[in-house]
Design an enzyme around this catalytic site. Structure first.
Site, mmCIF file in Angstrom:
data_model
loop_
_atom_site.group_PDB
_atom_site.id
_atom_site.type_symbol
_atom_site.label_atom_id
_atom_site.label_comp_id
_atom_site.label_asym_id
_atom_site.label_seq_id
_atom_site.Cartn_x
_atom_site.Cartn_y
_atom_site.Cartn_z
ATOM 1 N N HIS A 33 21.931 -2.791 -50.814
ATOM 2 C CA HIS A 33 21.581 -1.861 -49.735
ATOM 3 C C HIS A 33 22.795 -1.627 -48.822
ATOM 4 O O HIS A 33 23.043 -0.511 -48.367
ATOM 5 C CB HIS A 33 20.439 -2.419 -48.877
ATOM 6 C CG HIS A 33 19.154 -2.624 -49.617
ATOM 7 N ND1 HIS A 33 18.680 -3.869 -49.974
ATOM 8 C CD2 HIS A 33 18.233 -1.730 -50.059
ATOM 9 C CE1 HIS A 33 17.528 -3.738 -50.602
ATOM 10 N NE2 HIS A 33 17.228 -2.459 -50.674
ATOM 11 N N SER A 182 15.620 -7.130 -54.487
ATOM 12 C CA SER A 182 14.802 -7.905 -53.551
ATOM 13 C C SER A 182 13.855 -8.815 -54.329
ATOM 14 O O SER A 182 13.424 -9.854 -53.836
ATOM 15 C CB SER A 182 13.999 -6.970 -52.650
ATOM 16 O OG SER A 182 14.874 -6.034 -52.055
#
Ligand code: PAF
Length: 274
Positions: A33, A182
């Site tokens: 990210h 994640s």
């Protein structure tokens, strides 16, 4: 920042003539990210990040429930990365009482993830359309790790005239090759080690195809090596056209290998360019 203050902050950026880069996320941020934020800073004057765990894109309630939520550490990471504005919409901001619209992108969303996660891409396209409508970005950045998602969003953005600059950012990997996700947090130590079979199988298939082996053989080999390496199920291991996601049976420019497989209770996806 909550939704109420968003419009004011964005209007200040626009009044200053700033170009806005937008990075939509579901939080639980990792270096993948942050690479999107870094790239956004190169491409625009301001970087806006949204964090919203979108219930519409989870086809399994328990998956939604266990999805990691790490607001405080996410905010600290974004501040350190130089993000200008973080938007934390609530479900009722995006889907107020009576919300009944869904964005469906035909074709590119139908196979692979679309087949294995019914409704997933409708949820993604719907929320990204809502987010784009609010932020009105000059450029929006998405990771290539979710390769089909990137193709779906590109198609939707063109079709709905929402943002004419969608940038795909290369997957960030651990030093041993595992793609950052994640969901890696769900892996036990053993599973984390076995999960390396995924990037290795993709690399091996890529090398086999480039050295002239039949595509079907290379893909079959890839599936087998995942099952032998500890994955319990392979949802797909395929060679596709990078834009349409249609399967390819011979080597062509723009070929991508994509795979999804389950290890323990975790489903991982990955892809490589050929
Ligand atoms: O890739 C994600 O994190 C999500 O699918 C996205 C694009 C933020 C939409 O919820």
């Amino acid at each position: 920042m909550e939704s109420g203050a968003l419009d004011f902050a964005l209007s200040c950026f626009v009044a200053d003539g700033d170009r806005i880069a937008f990075v939509p996320t579901m939080g639980a941020l990792h270096d993948g990210h942050l690479a999107l934020v870094a790239q956004g800073k190169e491409l625009a004057d301001r970087v806006v990040v949204s964090i919203f765990v979108n219930p519409l894109q989870f086809n399994d309630a328990s998956d939604l429930e266990r999805y990691p939520r790490e607001k405080e550490s996410d905010l600290a990471k974004l501040e350190a990365a130089g993000c200008d504005l973080v938007w934390l919409p609530s479900a009722s901001d995006l889907y107020p009482e009576g919300f009944a619209t869904s964005v469906r992108v035909a074709g590119v969303s139908e196979r692979w993830e679309g087949e294995h996660r019914p409704g997933h891409f409708e949820g993604v396209a719907t929320v990204v359309a809502k987010l784009f409508n609010e932020v009105v970005p000059n450029v929006a950045l998405f990771g290539e790790k979710d390769f089909q998602q990137l193709a779906v969003i590109r198609r939707m953005a063109i079709d709905l005239g929402l943002c004419d600059n969608i940038v795909g950012v290369p997957t960030v990997r651990e030093t041993d090759g595992l793609a950052l996700s994640s969901r890696n947090a769900y892996l036990s130590l053993d599973e984390r080690q076995q999960a390396l079979a995924l990037p290795r199988a993709l690399e091996a298939a890529r090398a086999a195809i480039l050295s002239g082996n039949a595509i079907d053989d290379a893909l079959g080999e890839g599936r087998n090596s995942l099952l032998e390496g500890g994955f319990s199920r392979v949802d797909y291991f395929a060679a596709v056209d990078a834009e349409t996601l249609e399967p390819l049976d011979r080597l062509r420019a723009g070929m991508r290998l994509i795979a999804a497989a389950v290890i323990g209770s975790t489903r991982l996806i990955d892809n490589v360019a050929v």
